[in-house]
Structure formats: C-alpha cells, structure tokens
Design an enzyme around this catalytic site. Structure first.
Site: not given
Ligand code: NAP
Length: 454
Positions: A229, A263
C-alpha cells in the site's frame, strides 16, 4: 546499533529512546511467532473473532492514553487521534461480525461428488507500517490477518515506537495467546533478515515507493507473497454542474485532515474552468478557519507535520514547482515541522506538484478545459489509489467510471477507507487489497478441495 528515538515534532523534545532488538532477539521472536501459529491456526474462527470484541473494548477503555501518544509522537490534533482509535474499534467490530462468513468453505459445483474452496492461514506475516495513522494502519492489517489464523510481527515506523508497543499491549490485554501479535523494535535495515527468515511466510508494507520496492524485491527473491500500500496522488475533479459548496467543504477535509499526510488525500484539484474562481474563493475562505497550535490542545484543529525532515522535503517540492511556474496564493511559509495550509495555483504536468506525491498540507490547483480534459489529467499519474468526482449528473458519470485507472472512484465524496469496502491501488500505488472480504483473503491459502466418491 543506534537507539531509535521518538521525538515530539511540535517542540522537537525527545520523548523516548528505544534500544533496537539484536539479531538474536529478533530470531527468537520470529521462532516464538511460528510456535504460536501452530496452536492459533487450530482455534476456531468464531473463537478468534470473539477476541476482537475485547480488542475493541481495550482500545476504547484506553482511548485517551493511546490518542495522547499518537499526538505526541506524530503531531496530529488530539481530536483526530481520538477519531483514529474509534475507527480501529470499528474494524474490530466489523470482522468480529463477518470473519466467520468470509472464511467459510465455498462450495463449487463441478463433476466431483463434492468440491469446495477452503481458506487456511499461511503462518507468520510481517507488517512494515508507516507513522501517518500509527494505530489505524496497523489495525486494518492485523485484525483480518490474525483473525484468519496467522500470527503477526510488526515493524513500525521508528518515530512511532511507543504506539507500536501500545498496540502489542492491546492484543496482550485482550487475552490473545502469547506471541500471536508481537512488535519488533528494529531499524529498517533489519527488515531484510526478517523477510529472509524461513518462518516468515508473507509481508505487508504500507509506506513509500522506495521502501515498497525494496521489501517486495526481497520477498520476491524468497518467493513470498507481499501486499504493498504505497503513495497516491489522488485527483479531486470538480465539474461545472457540481454542488460547489459541498465540493469545497469536502475538499478541505480531503486535503487537510491529518495535516495532509494521507495516502488517499486529494492532492490534485482539477477544476473545470467555468467554476474555478468560485471554487477557489470559497476554498480560500475556509482555510481561514484552521487553528494551528499545540496539537495536544483540544482547540487546535491543524497539527504539525510528523517530522521536520518531511516538512523540508515538501518545501523543496513546492519551491521547485514555483520555479517551474506554479504560484503560491495562500500560505507557503514553513517553520520547522509546521507547514501551513497552502494553495499552489497554475500547476501543470512536469512540476513536482503535479507529478509527485505532496505528502503534506499543500493543495495543487489545476484548470481543466472541459470534462474530458479533467479525466485525462486525473489519469496522468504514476499512482492509482483513488479519484473523487463532483457532479450532479450521476447517470452520466456512472458511464465514465471505467475510464479511471485507480483502485477507487468516489462520486461527490472524498476517497476514504471503510472496513466494508476493499482498499488498495493500481500502478505505483501498489498491489493487493486491505479491508472487506478481499482483505481477509490476502494472507490465506485458497485451497481447492475435490472429492470423488468411489
Ligand atoms: P517510509 O519511509 O516508506 O516508511 C514506512 C515504513 O517502512 C517504516 O516502518 C519504515 O521504517 C520502513 N522502511 C523504510 N525504508 C525501508 C526499507 N528500505 N526497508 C524496509 N523497511 C523500510 O514511508 P513514510 O514516509 O513513513 O510514509 C509515507 C508514505 O507512505 C507516503 O508515500 C504515503 O502515501 C504512503 N502511505 C500509503 C498508504 C496506503 O495505504 N497506500 C497509507 C499510508 C501511507 P523506519 O521508520 O524505521 O524508516
């Protein structure tokens, strides 16, 4: 290994430090999840579903504590944190009522004496979750997944680690067998080894494209299922025959709730030329009603962004868009993690404000020549989560639904998640579905059973 720090984005104070688990501790927890699975899968679906009632009760009994932690860790107004916990209780109630029916064997008439589909759990599922709805994102994954008979491991976003531990506590207090739901306090670098562990059977990630691509490729190497997602760049289309007052009222919620960090938030406002000025004027007026301040105060209805680096990133996207011809006509001046409600006009393809996801309180305004132009602009995105269309001509718009490439089409309403409806995207927004019957069937073995009486 460095400690994981939880900061209050409102005043930058350190809330707590967490020591990440060692590799050995992580392995032990994964093993414990698998042991728990061996018994949990034998518990009847009705018993599993009954426990959900207790989960809902515990959420509501502790609503003030949990909501306070959400607000402290990621800066949304306290009223929105309360609403988030209430929504988690709703998803519990929904699956408590419907899980048995969703997971029941499905008889299929064939040439067999008897044939049917049964839905068996897969085992331990890892969830990698974001900070924007620190409880809701986890509950909408965990409630159906665990009720289907799987066990769950949560790697939450580092900045909401106390929320992650609260969630583990909710399942414990509700009386789930030990280790059916566990939180892993680990860094994103440690995720790879968890996916590669043979005892982990599938992965669900909600987050950025970058994290999704990394996690899904590791899962792919291991031939493990993943659900992603990811981001969105939802269009909010206003046609000339729309109820403009209703469209504006809805637009404000669609863009600014959760300080714009959703999102499925409306990000690109595509307005038919003849109603553009009217829509804009009413929209601007409504922005004057936002009250910024300490998100923990009841009177605040507009929070701070979850981290200063995220606000800086948004600022950069806005500046680059302005360099390419966009105009800031409301707000626009960042102060640390605070980014005010902002309107960017004259937005066009080729600018970050059109092509990329702006994950914060900035509304991109785009003029459409006519209805068909509006639909083309909406589809002109690498993302495909959802689209909203405002019009009074329902019959006409129903015929156009097939033109939209997104996972959801909402007419005269903002795109929202609802336990009764599937949730998920197309294109770079990811794959798989959460919520509804589709969501509970994501992490099961859809087993074909064929019986011939001889
Ligand atoms: P993110 O940086 O991708 O972080 C999300 C999760 O992934 C966190 O637990 C993060 O851990 C982990 N993570 C990051 N890089 C990783 C990697 N290389 N390998 C494994 N795990 C990793 O995203 P965010 O900034 O927190 O959230 C914003 C994004 O999420 C936006 O693009 C938004 O649209 C999307 N989102 C989508 C939905 C949906 O349902 N489609 C809902 C909400 C948000 P750490 O915090 O420890 O880095």
């Amino acid at each position: 290994m460095n400690n994981i720090t939880s900061l209050n984005p409102y005043d930058n104070s350190v809330l707590e430090e967490f020591k990440p688990l060692t590799a050995n501790e992580v392995s032990k927890k994964v093993k414990a999840a698998d042991i728990a699975f061996q018994s949990w899968k034998k518990v009847s679906i009705s018993k599993r579903a009954k426990l959900l009632k207790k989960v809902g009760d515990i959420l509501l009994e502790n609503i003030e504590t949990y909501a306070k932690t959400i607000t402290l860790e990621m800066g949304k107004p306290i009223s929105e944190s309360i609403a988030e916990i209430e929504k988690c209780a709703w998803v519990c109630d929904f699956y408590a009522k419907n899980a048995e029916e969703f997971l029941a064997d499905e008889i299929i008439e064939t040439d067999a004496s008897e044939s049917f589909i049964s839905y068996d759990p897969l085992g331990t599922v890892l969830a990698v979750m974001p900070w924007n709805y620190p409880f809701w994102q986890v509950f909408r994954f965990a409630v159906p997944t665990v009720t289907a008979g799987n066990t769950a491991l949560l790697k939450h976003a580092s900045n909401v680690s106390r929320c992650a531990l609260h969630i583990e506590e909710v399942f414990q207090k509700a009386g789930y067998p030990e280790n059916v739901f566990q939180t892993l306090i680990i860094s994103s670098k440690q995720v790879k080894s968890v996916i590669e562990n043979d005892l982990v059977k599938a992965i669900s990630l909600t987050g950025s494209e970058k994290a999704g691509a990394s996690v899904a490729s590791i899962a792919g190497q291991q031939i493990k299922k993943s659900v992603l997602e990811l981001g969105g760049n939802n269009a909010f289309i206003v046609l000339k025959d729309a109820d403009i007052e209703w469209a504006v009222k809805t637009a404000i919620r669609a863009r600014f709730q959760n300080t714009g960090q959703s999102c499925i938030a409306a990000k690109r406002f595509i307005i038919e030329e003849s109603v553009y000025d009217q829509f804009l004027e009413l929209f601007q007026e409504k922005l004057d009603n936002f009250r910024s301040g300490n998100p923990s105060d009841q009177s605040t209805n507009f929070g701070v962004m979850a981290r200063e680096d995220l606000a800086k990133e948004l600022d950069e996207q806005v500046k680059q868009s302005v360099n390419k011809g966009a105009k800031i006509t409301y707000g626009g001046t960042r102060e640390k993690a605070y980014f005010p409600p902002t309107i960017l006009e004259n937005v066009k393809p080729g600018m970050p404000a059109f092509d990329e996801e702006l994950f914060g309180p900035v509304a991109s305004f785009i003029v459409a020549k006519d209805e068909q132009h509006a639909f083309e602009l909406a589809n002109q995105s690498t993302f495909g989560l959802g689209v909203s269309i405002f019009t009074k001509n329902i019959q006409k718009i129903k015929k156009a639904i097939g033109q939209f490439e997104d996972g959801a089409v909402f007419i005269n309403e903002l795109v929202k998640s609802d336990p009764r409806l599937p949730f998920g995207g197309t294109k770079k927004s990811g794959f798989g579905r959460e919520l509804s019957r589709e969501g509970i069937l994501e992490f099961v073995n859809t087993k074909t059973v064929y019986i011939k009486k001889t």
